[in-house]
Design a protein around this motif. Structure first.
Motif, mmCIF file in Angstrom:
data_model
loop_
_atom_site.group_PDB
_atom_site.id
_atom_site.type_symbol
_atom_site.label_atom_id
_atom_site.label_comp_id
_atom_site.label_asym_id
_atom_site.label_seq_id
_atom_site.Cartn_x
_atom_site.Cartn_y
_atom_site.Cartn_z
ATOM 1 N N ARG A 1 -16.398 25.523 3.217
ATOM 2 C CA ARG A 1 -17.260 24.974 4.336
ATOM 3 C C ARG A 1 -18.144 23.892 3.689
ATOM 4 N NH1 ARG A 1 -19.803 27.151 9.364
ATOM 5 N NH2 ARG A 1 -21.511 25.873 9.909
ATOM 6 N N SER A 2 -18.815 24.305 2.540
ATOM 7 C CA SER A 2 -19.875 23.358 1.976
ATOM 8 C C SER A 2 -19.328 21.863 1.835
ATOM 9 C CB SER A 2 -20.415 24.029 0.580
ATOM 10 O OG SER A 2 -19.308 24.316 -0.283
ATOM 11 N N ARG A 3 -18.090 21.937 1.412
ATOM 12 C CA ARG A 3 -17.405 20.629 0.978
ATOM 13 C C ARG A 3 -17.045 19.825 2.291
ATOM 14 N NH1 ARG A 3 -12.354 20.574 -2.330
ATOM 15 N NH2 ARG A 3 -12.513 18.534 -1.936
ATOM 16 N N CYS A 4 -16.541 20.777 3.116
ATOM 17 C CA CYS A 4 -15.952 20.074 4.585
ATOM 18 C C CYS A 4 -16.999 19.076 5.198
ATOM 19 C CB CYS A 4 -15.362 21.000 5.552
ATOM 20 S SG CYS A 4 -13.799 21.696 4.804
ATOM 21 N N HIS A 5 -18.203 19.895 5.110
ATOM 22 C CA HIS A 5 -19.512 19.190 5.656
ATOM 23 C C HIS A 5 -20.259 18.364 4.652
ATOM 24 C CE1 HIS A 5 -20.012 22.585 9.079
ATOM 25 N NE2 HIS A 5 -19.054 21.916 9.069
ATOM 26 N N GLY A 6 -19.560 17.082 4.634
ATOM 27 C CA GLY A 6 -20.200 16.137 4.003
ATOM 28 C C GLY A 6 -18.844 15.179 3.247
ATOM 29 N N ASP A 7 -17.652 15.763 3.475
ATOM 30 C CA ASP A 7 -16.708 14.881 2.941
ATOM 31 C C ASP A 7 -15.850 14.609 4.220
ATOM 32 O OD1 ASP A 7 -14.295 13.737 1.803
ATOM 33 O OD2 ASP A 7 -14.224 15.363 0.111
ATOM 34 N N PRO A 8 -15.878 13.655 5.029
ATOM 35 C CA PRO A 8 -15.083 13.311 5.929
ATOM 36 C C PRO A 8 -13.406 13.347 5.741
ATOM 37 C CG PRO A 8 -16.880 11.791 5.910
ATOM 38 C CD PRO A 8 -16.650 12.507 4.822
ATOM 39 N N SER A 9 -12.765 13.248 4.480
ATOM 40 C CA SER A 9 -11.485 13.212 4.534
ATOM 41 C C SER A 9 -10.973 14.701 4.617
ATOM 42 C CB SER A 9 -11.197 12.772 2.947
ATOM 43 O OG SER A 9 -11.601 13.645 1.758
ATOM 44 N N LEU A 10 -11.686 15.649 4.649
ATOM 45 C CA LEU A 10 -11.360 16.985 4.828
ATOM 46 C C LEU A 10 -11.206 17.438 6.289
ATOM 47 C CD1 LEU A 10 -13.264 18.700 1.707
ATOM 48 C CD2 LEU A 10 -10.818 17.717 1.851
ATOM 49 N N ILE A 11 -10.329 17.155 6.931
ATOM 50 C CA ILE A 11 -10.170 17.562 8.479
ATOM 51 C C ILE A 11 -9.982 19.077 8.722
ATOM 52 C CG2 ILE A 11 -8.996 16.854 10.427
ATOM 53 C CD1 ILE A 11 -7.737 14.094 9.092
#
Length: 199
Positions: free
Chosen positions: A20-30
């Motif tokens: 989750r911590s990467r998904c919220h901050g990296d728009p490439s991770l749909i």
């Protein structure tokens, strides 16, 4: 590592996982999200006020129910789970409305939105939500752009209004909800769309 999300491509096919911590901050991770619009029998929409401790849009009014899919979970199962976890509502039929995509500088989400009708008690999760209440369509329209709502909810409201125009209810049909596979006369849209459109 924390909570994991399935990562999908633009066609919603799972291609991996990420915390989750990467998904919220990296728009490439749909990743995938389920929303539920909860209406009462008067046609008012329940909104939740996000708690001050939320990492995204704290303290703002948001869609009735919204939550990420767990790995391997489908949208309908997630919608039912999130409605139970966030509002304490279970055993209520959900009607699928539409799919959408949220793309911004913070995150990228594929969303499935459902609708429910509910007039019973609400037992919301205080760690996630600070307040809930029902809003009329006119009241929502009056506060759009004021900063009270999350940008995602304002997008959701625009999509729902468009959906109502595409599938209008009959003038004398009254509210009617189905079990999730079709949508005959789901709500009387005149209760949901602002009267300003007629001006």
């Amino acid at each position: 590592m924390g909570e994991l999300f399935d990562i999908v491509d633009e066609h919603d096919r799972v291609i991996g996982q990420a915390p989750r911590s990467r998904c919220h901050g990296d728009p490439s991770l749909i990743h995938r999200v389920a929303h539920v619009l909860v209406f009462n029998s008067e046609g008012r929409l329940l909104l939740q006020k996000r708690s001050a401790g939320k990492d995204i849009q704290p303290g703002k009014w948001d869609t009735s129910v919204g939550g990420h899919l767990e790995p391997g979970e489908d949208y309908l199962t997630a919608a039912r789970r999130e409605m139970r976890e966030e509002l304490g509502i279970s055993g209520v039929p959900l009607t699928f409305l539409y799919r959408s995509k949220i793309r911004n500088a913070i995150e990228s989400e594929n969303v499935a939105t459902f609708m429910a009708r509910y007039d019973g008690p609400i037992d919301f999760a205080p760690e996630e939500i600070s307040e809930v209440r029902f809003w009329s369509g006119e009241e929502i329209d009056r506060h759009l752009g004021s900063g009270m709502f999350t940008p995602n909810f304002e997008e959701e409201w625009a999509m729902f209004r468009s959906w109502c125009r595409k599938y209008p209810a009959g003038p004398n049909s009254g509210p009617a909800f189905c079990a999730g596979d079709s949508f005959p006369d789901i709500v009387q849209t005149e209760d949901l769309l602002t009267k300003n459109e007629a001006d």
